[in-house]
Design a protein around this motif. Sequence first.
Motif, PDB file in Angstrom:
ATOM      1  N   LYS A   1       1.937   7.342  -6.501  1.00 53.60           N
ATOM      2  CA  LYS A   1       0.979   8.348  -6.993  1.00 53.60           C
ATOM      3  C   LYS A   1       1.428   9.770  -6.663  1.00 53.60           C
ATOM      4  N   SER A   2       2.460   9.887  -5.809  1.00 52.00           N
ATOM      5  CA  SER A   2       2.937  11.210  -5.411  1.00 52.00           C
ATOM      6  C   SER A   2       3.669  11.872  -6.573  1.00 52.00           C
ATOM      7  N   GLU A   3       3.634  13.213  -6.608  1.00 51.05           N
ATOM      8  CA  GLU A   3       4.349  13.934  -7.665  1.00 51.05           C
ATOM      9  C   GLU A   3       5.813  14.113  -7.290  1.00 51.05           C
ATOM     10  N   SER A   4       6.129  13.937  -5.988  1.00 47.24           N
ATOM     11  CA  SER A   4       7.507  14.112  -5.532  1.00 47.24           C
ATOM     12  C   SER A   4       8.336  12.875  -5.838  1.00 47.24           C
ATOM     13  N   GLY A   5       9.462  13.086  -6.501  1.00 46.65           N
ATOM     14  CA  GLY A   5      10.353  11.979  -6.831  1.00 46.65           C
ATOM     15  C   GLY A   5      10.930  11.347  -5.573  1.00 46.65           C
ATOM     16  N   ALA A   6      11.201  12.177  -4.546  1.00 47.67           N
ATOM     17  CA  ALA A   6      11.792  11.674  -3.296  1.00 47.67           C
ATOM     18  C   ALA A   6      10.838  10.708  -2.596  1.00 47.67           C
ATOM     19  N   ILE A   7       9.545  11.103  -2.594  1.00 46.00           N
ATOM     20  CA  ILE A   7       8.557  10.238  -1.919  1.00 46.00           C
ATOM     21  C   ILE A   7       8.391   8.935  -2.692  1.00 46.00           C
ATOM     22  N   GLN A   8       8.423   9.047  -4.009  1.00 43.58           N
ATOM     23  CA  GLN A   8       8.321   7.824  -4.825  1.00 43.58           C
ATOM     24  C   GLN A   8       9.492   6.877  -4.524  1.00 43.58           C
ATOM     25  N   ALA A   9      10.698   7.477  -4.433  1.00 42.69           N
ATOM     26  CA  ALA A   9      11.895   6.669  -4.156  1.00 42.69           C
ATOM     27  C   ALA A   9      11.816   6.048  -2.772  1.00 42.69           C
TER      28      ALA A   9
ATOM     29  N   ASP B   1       0.848  -1.204   0.000  1.00 37.63           N
ATOM     30  CA  ASP B   1       0.000   0.000   0.000  1.00 37.63           C
ATOM     31  C   ASP B   1       0.878   1.246   0.000  1.00 37.63           C
ATOM     32  N   ILE B   2       1.956   1.190   0.813  1.00 35.88           N
ATOM     33  CA  ILE B   2       2.874   2.338   0.869  1.00 35.88           C
ATOM     34  C   ILE B   2       3.472   2.577  -0.528  1.00 35.88           C
ATOM     35  N   TYR B   3       3.824   1.500  -1.190  1.00 33.66           N
ATOM     36  CA  TYR B   3       4.411   1.605  -2.529  1.00 33.66           C
ATOM     37  C   TYR B   3       3.420   2.240  -3.501  1.00 33.66           C
ATOM     38  N   LYS B   4       2.169   1.759  -3.437  1.00 28.69           N
ATOM     39  CA  LYS B   4       1.148   2.274  -4.367  1.00 28.69           C
ATOM     40  C   LYS B   4       0.873   3.745  -4.102  1.00 28.69           C
TER      41      LYS B   4
END
Lengths: 255, 320
Positions: free
Chosen positions: A187-195, A180-183
């Motif tokens: 969806k976040s626009e921030s690259g850092a949060i995606q990473a 769920d955290i990954y999904k």
Amino acid sequence: MGPFIALALNGFREARRNRVTLLVAIFALAMLMSTTLVLEITVGTFDRVITDVGLGAMSLMLVLLAIFLSSGLISREIERRTIFLMVSKPLSRGAFLVGRLAGNMLTVTVLQLLMAALFFAMMSFYESPISPAHLAAVGMLWFELWVLSAVGFLMSSFSSQMVSAFVTVSVYFAGHLSSDIYKLASKSESGAIQALGKAVYYVLPDLSRFNYRPHATYYAPVTSSELLSAAAYGMAFTGVLVALAVVLFNRRDFR
Amino acid sequence: MDSPSPIEIRNLSKTYRLGFLMNRQVRALQSLDLSLMPGQVYGLLGPNGAGKSTTIKILLNLVQPSEGEARLFGLPPSDREARRRVGYVPENPAPYEYLTGREFVTLSGRLNGLSGKELDDRVSEVLGMVQMTRAANLQIRRYSKGMVQRVALAQALVSKPALLILDEPTSGLDPVGRRQIRDLILEERHRGTTVLFCTHIIPDVEALCDRVAVLVGGRRVREGSVAELVSAQTTHVEMTVEGLPLEHIQAMGITLEMARPLENRVLLHVRESDAQPLLKHVLEQGGRVTQLHPARFSLEELFLRALEEAKQGPVGGEIS
């Protein structure tokens, strides 16, 4: 009987002598009480409720047992100083560690088999249909227990039982949320949060892959490829954690 | 070709890194050399923190050395074949309490590669040797300290080791328990087993050891047989002379460390090197020597002196 099997059987004997098998009696009691209660209050949803209660109780008890046993596996040996008599024997530290883990898993497996036998006997007694999803739920729980035990075991090789248990419980909860955290992160626009989401997903075990309890409750279909992939994932994750534990344990001084 | 020494230690040092950041260093052992001959009973004598247990733990692969090397039968301690020939009893041994004595000794035998009837027979034999046959089927959690010590010794003996390593084997035992353990060590020596044991109980060293090393602050400060160590430390010679007044003896020109006239004799203390000339003079002048014996340090006095000397020089302990 080789040293490895001797250690594994000794681990099982330890659990038996410490009356861990009482858990099966508690499970049986929980099942008996819940079915009696469920018969009184449910209309038409008996099959779902008995599945939910049975698999839920089995999962809860075995997860707690696996965490308790694995988190103290090595730290208890060190605190009680039993480690000196064992590690000085002519066997490698890796063999000692894996033998102890095998003893733990033998205990967990025997208890799970007994609980599963009780559960299916209860379902048969009440003529509740048993689907492949029921078998999958029980089987996949076994792989989840391997992963959790390996986490506790790794922590136990270099920290106290308290810390190991805390981390393993945290990994249990986070592991059920990691996909769920990954999904969410993707969806976040921030690259850092995606990473960050990706990192959490890869570092933590994805325990939701082993959760087939909803499938069992709703008699949903399961595919063998899905099960095989989850089982392979579980064993690979366990293998990496055990290898890490062996590396750390090999470098350790026992003062 | 000579068989390799049961224990060979060369320039062995160990510094522990402690603290959360591992930035505190404690030196436990410094440049230790040690060699044991087969069949020898070798004692490591020293106060707490002298490095005795660290030496033993390095030999058993429980601790890694910082410098130098240790070898068991010519092999590094990490080699399982080397450890297969070793029986070990740690300080305050802690066998699995949920097992019975027999189960624990059996487990130890299995881990040493024994199996089947050979294992069963050997377990019964060693339990008999340590006089634990009657209590063998009780859980260890019910044992007294002496019984735990004896079971620990049984598990060390189960594989018929060529080398026994015992860390404080008699500490905390009552006189009967101590005597039993000492007798067992002596029996093992008669069988040809090499024994290394560390202790701070001096009578045990005197009763059991062929050779002794005294460790203080991680360094070896004395080494030799008990007889060598104490004879090398003769303090003076005590002589009792009859038939000559003290004034005559004093006129002989030999330095007397102590001279005490008694009722009809004189008690003298002289340096060892002066004993022969004094004896000669006394006899030549018609005196009679009724008692003559060298006064030596006991091992305990030797040990205390070594401790005092070590305090003057650099010792182990915290270094940063």
